[in-house]
Motif scaffolding. Structure first.
Motif, PDB file in Angstrom:
ATOM      1  N   TRP A  29       0.795  -1.021  -0.017  1.00 16.45           N
ATOM      2  CA  TRP A  29       0.094  -0.062  -0.374  1.00 16.45           C
ATOM      3  C   TRP A  29       0.943   1.429   0.309  1.00 16.45           C
ATOM      4  N   ILE A  30       1.615   1.751   0.767  1.00 11.44           N
ATOM      5  CA  ILE A  30       2.765   2.391   0.805  1.00 11.44           C
ATOM      6  C   ILE A  30       3.847   2.427  -0.453  1.00 11.44           C
ATOM      7  N   SER A  31       3.995   1.540  -1.026  1.00 15.43           N
ATOM      8  CA  SER A  31       4.386   1.407  -2.018  1.00 15.43           C
ATOM      9  C   SER A  31       3.690   1.972  -3.578  1.00 15.43           C
ATOM     10  N   GLN A  32       2.858   1.127  -3.263  1.00 12.80           N
ATOM     11  CA  GLN A  32       1.164   1.738  -4.721  1.00 12.80           C
ATOM     12  C   GLN A  32       1.422   2.822  -4.224  1.00 12.80           C
ATOM     13  N   ASN A  33       1.041   3.777  -2.736  1.00 11.35           N
ATOM     14  CA  ASN A  33       0.878   5.218  -2.988  1.00 11.35           C
ATOM     15  C   ASN A  33       1.984   5.890  -3.272  1.00 11.35           C
ATOM     16  N   CYS A  34       2.469   5.471  -3.491  1.00  9.99           N
ATOM     17  CA  CYS A  34       3.691   6.512  -3.346  1.00  9.99           C
ATOM     18  C   CYS A  34       4.129   6.817  -5.163  1.00  9.99           C
ATOM     19  N   VAL A  35       3.154   5.101  -6.043  1.00  5.16           N
ATOM     20  CA  VAL A  35       3.380   5.658  -7.708  1.00  5.16           C
ATOM     21  C   VAL A  35       2.415   6.516  -7.853  1.00  5.16           C
ATOM     22  N   ARG A  36       1.390   6.433  -7.241  1.00  4.06           N
ATOM     23  CA  ARG A  36       0.341   7.988  -7.326  1.00  4.06           C
ATOM     24  C   ARG A  36       1.190   9.130  -7.674  1.00  4.06           C
TER      25      ARG A  36
END
Length: 216
Positions: free
Chosen positions: A55-62
Motif C-alpha cells: 500500500w505504501i509502495s503503490q501510494n508512492c507510485v501515484r
C-alpha cells in the motif's frame, strides 16, 4: 533516520545543480520522497506487514510516478534524478552512492524465479531511459548510457552503451569507439545498413548468375 535524511539531502545538493535549498528538496523532490517511502515499505515487509508495505509502495507510485518494490534492497545515498517512470523490481539490489535518471527500469526478463532482477554495485550511474534486465551484476563505478539495454554482467569501472549494451570503456581505456549518453548508435540505422550490404551482395550474385546464363 535523521542521519539518513541529512545524507540524502546533502547528496541531492551535491549532485543536482538545480537544488537551491533544503526545504525545496524535502518538499518537492520526488526522488527523495520515493526513497523515503521505500524505507518505510521495506521495514513493513521485513516485519510481515506485506499488505501495508504494498500500500505504501503503490501510494508512492501515484504521488511520484516512481515504483520501487518493497522488497528491493537499496543502499545509502541513492539519488533518483527527476524520476518519472523509474521502476525497480522486487529482487533488485542497489549499492551505495548510485544515481538513477528518469525512465530507468531495473527489471526481470519474465523467465526467472527467485533472484530475477539486477544487482548494482557502488557508484553506479544509470542514464535516462536505460533498461537493466535479469539477474545480472553491474560492477562498481559503472556508467550506463541513456537508452541502453543491459542484458549481461558489466565488470567494475566500465562504461556501457547501446542496444543491446556493450562495454566501450574499461579502467580508463577504450574498448571500442568512445560514446557518451547522447551519441549512441541507432539500432534501426545499423540494421538498415546491414540489409543494404546484403542486398548489394545478392544483386552481384544475381548479376553473375544472369551473365552465366546468357553466355550459356
Amino acid at each position: 533516520m535523521f542521519k539518513q535524511l541529512r545524507e540524502d539531502i546533502q547528496t541531492i545538493r551535491t549532485k543536482d545543480p538545480a537544488a537551491r535549498s533544503t526545504i525545496e528538496i524535502l518538499l518537492l523532490y520526488n526522488g527523495l520522497k520515493a526513497v523515503r517511502a521505500h524505507r518505510r515499505a521495506n521495514w513493513c515487509s521485513k516485519h510481515g506487514f506485506k499488505f501495508l508495505a504494498r500500500w505504501i509502495s503503490q501510494n508512492c507510485v501515484r504521488r511520484t510516478n516512481i515504483e520501487i518494490h518493497p522488497d528491493a534492497t537499496i543502499g545509502k545515498r541513492l539519488f533518483i534524478d527527476h524520476g518519472t517512470g523509474v521502476v525497480i523490481g522486487e529482487t533488485t539490489e542497489i549499492g551505495d552512492d548510485c544515481t538513477i535518471y528518469q525512465g530507468v527500469t531495473l527489471g526481470g526478463t519474465g523467465k526467472d524465479k527467485g533472484k530475477r532482477h539486477p544487482t548494482l554495485g557502488n557508484h553506479v550511474m544509470v542514464g535516462a531511459g536505460a533498461k537493466v534486465l535479469g539477474p545480472i551484476r553491474i560492477g562498481n563505478n559503472v556508467r550506463i548510457a541513456a537508452g541502453a539495454v543491459v542484458l549481461n554482467d558489466i565488470p567494475d569501472n566500465c562504461t556501457a552503451v547501446g542496444v543491446p549494451a556493450r562495454v566501450v570503456r574499461c579502467n580508463g581505456q577504450k574498448v571500442d569507439q568512445e560514446l557518451d549518453q547522447i551519441h549512441i548508435p541507432d539500432p534501426v540505422s545499423q540494421e538498415l545498413c546491414k540489409m543494404r550490404v546484403e542486398l548489394e551482395q545478392m544483386k552481384k550474385q544475381l548479376d553473375a548468375l544472369t551473365g552465366a546464363s546468357d553466355e550459356g
